[in-house]
Design a protein around this motif. Structure first.
Motif, mmCIF file in Angstrom:
data_model
loop_
_atom_site.group_PDB
_atom_site.id
_atom_site.type_symbol
_atom_site.label_atom_id
_atom_site.label_comp_id
_atom_site.label_asym_id
_atom_site.label_seq_id
_atom_site.Cartn_x
_atom_site.Cartn_y
_atom_site.Cartn_z
ATOM 1 N N GLY A 14 0.640 -1.179 -0.072
ATOM 2 C CA GLY A 14 0.350 0.030 0.046
ATOM 3 C C GLY A 14 0.662 0.980 -0.056
ATOM 4 N N VAL A 15 2.254 1.104 0.363
ATOM 5 C CA VAL A 15 2.796 2.269 0.936
ATOM 6 C C VAL A 15 3.551 2.301 -0.914
ATOM 7 C CG1 VAL A 15 4.826 3.289 1.801
ATOM 8 C CG2 VAL A 15 3.204 2.148 3.030
ATOM 9 N N ILE A 16 3.717 1.456 -1.115
ATOM 10 C CA ILE A 16 4.671 1.798 -2.590
ATOM 11 C C ILE A 16 3.925 1.949 -3.049
ATOM 12 C CG2 ILE A 16 6.038 0.210 -4.646
ATOM 13 C CD1 ILE A 16 7.077 -1.109 -2.232
ATOM 14 N N ALA A 17 2.354 1.312 -3.307
ATOM 15 C CA ALA A 17 1.643 1.948 -4.484
ATOM 16 C C ALA A 17 0.734 3.135 -4.072
ATOM 17 C CB ALA A 17 -0.089 0.855 -4.116
ATOM 18 N N ARG A 18 0.283 4.110 -3.303
ATOM 19 C CA ARG A 18 0.349 4.806 -3.341
ATOM 20 C C ARG A 18 1.093 5.939 -3.435
ATOM 21 N NH1 ARG A 18 -2.009 3.310 2.187
ATOM 22 N NH2 ARG A 18 -0.010 4.077 3.539
ATOM 23 N N PHE A 19 2.894 5.578 -3.350
ATOM 24 C CA PHE A 19 3.882 6.615 -3.811
ATOM 25 C C PHE A 19 3.783 5.999 -5.828
ATOM 26 C CE2 PHE A 19 8.319 6.273 -5.459
ATOM 27 C CZ PHE A 19 8.665 7.774 -5.741
ATOM 28 N N CYS A 20 3.689 5.152 -6.220
ATOM 29 C CA CYS A 20 3.533 5.262 -7.674
ATOM 30 C C CYS A 20 1.964 5.951 -8.297
ATOM 31 C CB CYS A 20 3.852 4.005 -7.916
ATOM 32 S SG CYS A 20 4.810 2.881 -7.996
ATOM 33 N N LYS A 21 1.746 5.730 -7.575
ATOM 34 C CA LYS A 21 -0.014 6.873 -8.554
ATOM 35 C C LYS A 21 0.338 8.259 -7.899
ATOM 36 C CE LYS A 21 -4.733 7.115 -7.370
ATOM 37 N NZ LYS A 21 -6.087 7.138 -6.440
ATOM 38 N N ALA A 22 1.140 9.236 -6.705
ATOM 39 C CA ALA A 22 1.344 10.319 -6.202
ATOM 40 C C ALA A 22 2.630 10.450 -7.559
ATOM 41 C CB ALA A 22 1.581 10.712 -4.780
ATOM 42 N N ASP A 23 3.807 9.768 -8.008
ATOM 43 C CA ASP A 23 4.870 10.241 -8.350
ATOM 44 C C ASP A 23 4.440 9.403 -9.097
ATOM 45 O OD1 ASP A 23 5.351 10.701 -5.670
ATOM 46 O OD2 ASP A 23 6.248 12.035 -5.778
ATOM 47 N N ASN A 24 5.550 10.070 -10.415
ATOM 48 C CA ASN A 24 5.158 9.209 -11.935
ATOM 49 C C ASN A 24 6.661 8.783 -12.129
ATOM 50 O OD1 ASN A 24 3.095 9.306 -12.867
ATOM 51 N ND2 ASN A 24 3.419 11.296 -13.619
ATOM 52 N N THR A 25 7.264 7.152 -11.285
ATOM 53 C CA THR A 25 8.296 6.763 -11.154
ATOM 54 C C THR A 25 8.769 5.822 -12.216
ATOM 55 O OG1 THR A 25 10.572 5.699 -10.326
ATOM 56 C CG2 THR A 25 8.243 5.074 -10.215
ATOM 57 N N GLU A 26 9.810 6.208 -12.573
ATOM 58 C CA GLU A 26 10.158 4.917 -13.991
ATOM 59 C C GLU A 26 11.652 4.073 -13.621
ATOM 60 O OE1 GLU A 26 12.671 7.426 -17.493
ATOM 61 O OE2 GLU A 26 10.737 8.685 -17.777
ATOM 62 N N ALA A 27 11.558 4.145 -12.246
ATOM 63 C CA ALA A 27 12.448 3.111 -11.493
ATOM 64 C C ALA A 27 11.475 1.230 -11.526
ATOM 65 C CB ALA A 27 13.241 3.413 -10.050
ATOM 66 N N GLU A 54 6.714 4.496 5.868
ATOM 67 C CA GLU A 54 6.931 5.678 4.981
ATOM 68 C C GLU A 54 8.185 6.184 5.559
ATOM 69 O OE1 GLU A 54 2.186 7.010 4.341
ATOM 70 O OE2 GLU A 54 3.178 7.556 5.633
ATOM 71 N N ALA A 55 8.775 5.942 6.134
ATOM 72 C CA ALA A 55 9.926 7.126 6.771
ATOM 73 C C ALA A 55 11.256 6.381 6.568
ATOM 74 C CB ALA A 55 9.633 7.415 8.450
ATOM 75 N N PHE A 56 10.999 5.287 6.526
ATOM 76 C CA PHE A 56 12.131 4.187 5.607
ATOM 77 C C PHE A 56 12.482 4.186 3.976
ATOM 78 C CE2 PHE A 56 13.622 -0.149 4.885
ATOM 79 C CZ PHE A 56 15.052 -0.322 5.082
ATOM 80 N N ILE A 57 11.580 3.670 3.828
ATOM 81 C CA ILE A 57 11.415 3.446 2.219
ATOM 82 C C ILE A 57 11.275 4.862 1.043
ATOM 83 C CG2 ILE A 57 9.762 2.528 0.436
ATOM 84 C CD1 ILE A 57 9.249 0.753 2.343
ATOM 85 N N LEU A 58 10.138 5.762 2.027
ATOM 86 C CA LEU A 58 10.081 6.519 0.352
ATOM 87 C C LEU A 58 10.792 7.966 0.203
ATOM 88 C CD1 LEU A 58 5.894 7.583 1.616
ATOM 89 C CD2 LEU A 58 7.148 6.346 -0.200
ATOM 90 N N PRO A 59 11.692 7.989 0.759
ATOM 91 C CA PRO A 59 13.553 8.946 0.883
ATOM 92 C C PRO A 59 13.593 7.950 -0.404
ATOM 93 C CG PRO A 59 13.224 9.653 3.038
ATOM 94 C CD PRO A 59 11.610 8.050 2.674
ATOM 95 N N SER A 60 14.347 7.095 -0.648
ATOM 96 C CA SER A 60 15.555 6.495 -1.029
ATOM 97 C C SER A 60 14.356 6.055 -2.341
ATOM 98 C CB SER A 60 16.090 5.314 -0.534
ATOM 99 O OG SER A 60 16.765 5.229 0.199
ATOM 100 N N LEU A 61 13.119 5.578 -2.086
ATOM 101 C CA LEU A 61 12.631 5.171 -3.560
ATOM 102 C C LEU A 61 11.656 6.362 -4.281
ATOM 103 C CD1 LEU A 61 10.751 2.862 -4.401
ATOM 104 C CD2 LEU A 61 8.506 3.498 -3.619
ATOM 105 N N LYS A 62 11.679 7.790 -3.923
ATOM 106 C CA LYS A 62 12.227 8.824 -4.716
ATOM 107 C C LYS A 62 13.282 9.008 -5.949
ATOM 108 C CE LYS A 62 8.641 10.887 -1.746
ATOM 109 N NZ LYS A 62 8.319 11.812 -0.513
ATOM 110 N N ALA A 63 14.418 8.938 -4.997
ATOM 111 C CA ALA A 63 15.722 9.511 -5.319
ATOM 112 C C ALA A 63 15.916 8.210 -6.124
ATOM 113 C CB ALA A 63 16.456 9.273 -4.106
ATOM 114 N N ALA A 64 15.324 7.143 -6.536
ATOM 115 C CA ALA A 64 15.870 5.622 -7.260
ATOM 116 C C ALA A 64 15.262 6.589 -8.622
ATOM 117 C CB ALA A 64 15.298 4.923 -7.055
#
Length: 342
Positions: A14-27, A54-64
């Motif tokens: 769910g955490v990853i899905a919400r991130f993908c929905k809000a940010d168009n990542t290519e990683a 969220e605190a652990f995953i999202l910062p690096s997920l955004k930078a991937a």
């Protein structure tokens, strides 16, 4: 009690899905599940776990930029999350503490399936555990039955209160079965005393099953004390006995053997006769005189002595059996059969 639990993978996805929905990542995002169970809950609040993830995953997920690999596995305190980002070899890790358990009871399994070593009369609980043991066998080396085809014994104690459970443990001792207990009752009992028998808290995580079955296998092994001052001979006897399914304790001389046998019960004592300081027959004699846990334990002398009068003197001192050295695996296998059967 279980309604407030958090299904681990659902929350992480769910955490990853919400991130993908809000940010168009290519990683490319990869989630590797190493929990060894289909449906695992962590007994912490969903809000707490979401915040930690969220605190652990999202910062690096955004930078991937190219890929993000996340693994989830169990540890003794709860779960462990690890991730790698892009080509960076550094691994990031976090532990989230909380009790792991299956949220729903394990489904019953059709007794006609060949991987279940159980008759049709087995109940759903027992069939389910047989099924899980079979699934775990390849990874953990577990067995459904021993060499005599005696099926794994499962005792359903989920209906017992904490006091009744304590009484059950006290009266049964090491009963050679796995007890399946209600989670709350077992938790309360463990806070009051140490449990030394194979036990499963229901509902349970499959690593608990692994530990319980391994403990049961240990209890069911023939326990043997081997005393020999010759290290090559001691090691050879130990290895042969372990290959035959025994649990072996070694002593390097008669004094050490006596000290061990004064404190710990065994199924068999295998004693070299001519050891420095104290002969094997002297050990046997002292154990009988001193009223030890091995008063009635068979006391087997391993020796090169062949003269009948000398052998008779060994039996007069309390020796119960005699094996001529060097002893072979075939001789040991035939010799220990009656005790293994018992």
């Amino acid at each position: 009690m279980m309604n407030n639990n958090s299904h681990v993978l659902e929350i992480i996805q769910g955490v990853i899905a919400r991130f993908c929905k809000a940010d168009n990542t290519e990683a490319a995002i990869t989630l590797i599940n190493k929990l060894q169970c289909n449906y695992i809950c962590l007994q912490v609040s969903p809000e707490q776990m979401i915040t930690q993830c969220e605190a652990f995953i999202l910062p690096s997920l955004k930078a991937a930029k190219s890929h993000f690999v996340l693994t989830v596995e169990a540890n003794l305190q709860g779960i462990n999350l690890n991730y790698w980002v892009d080509s960076n070899p550094e691994m990031h890790t976090i532990d989230i503490h909380g009790l792991l358990a299956t949220r729903e009871p394990i489904s019953s399994v059709d007794a006609s399936k060949e991987f279940i070593c159980a008759a049709n009369s087995k109940d759903d609980l027992e069939q389910s555990i047989y099924y899980l043991v079979n699934l775990s066998a390849q990874n953990y080396g577990l067995k459904l039955a021993d060499s005599n085809n005696n099926a794994l014994k499962i005792e359903d104690a989920r209906h017992l209160s904490t006091d009744q459970l304590a009484c059950n443990f006290l009266n049964n001792g090491a009963s050679g079965s796995i007890k399946v207990c209600a989670f709350d009752a077992l938790s309360e009992l463990q806070s009051q005393q140490t449990i030394a028998q194979p036990v499963l808290a229901w509902p349970f995580f499959d690593t608990d099953l692994v530990n319980a079955v391994n403990n049961l296998n240990t209890y069911s092994k023939l326990s043997v004390l081997v005393a020999d001052d010759s290290l090559p001979s001691q090691v050879a006897t130990k290895v042969m006995l372990e290959m035959l399914g025994c649990a072996v304790t070694c002593a390097e001389n008669g004094s050490s053997a006596l000290l061990i046998a004064q404190q710990e019960p065994f199924d068999l004592l295998l004693l070299d006769e001519r050891m420095p300081g104290m002969f094997g027959s002297d050990v046997a004699q002292q154990l009988i005189k001193q009223n030890t846990p091995n008063d009635n334990t068979p006391k087997v002398i391993l020796t090169g002595i062949t003269e009948e009068q000398q052998i008779a003197q060994l039996f007069e001192k309390g020796v119960t059996h005699y094996l001529q050295k060097p002893v072979t695996k075939a001789v040991l296998e035939e010799f220990i059969k009656p005790w293994q059967a018992a």
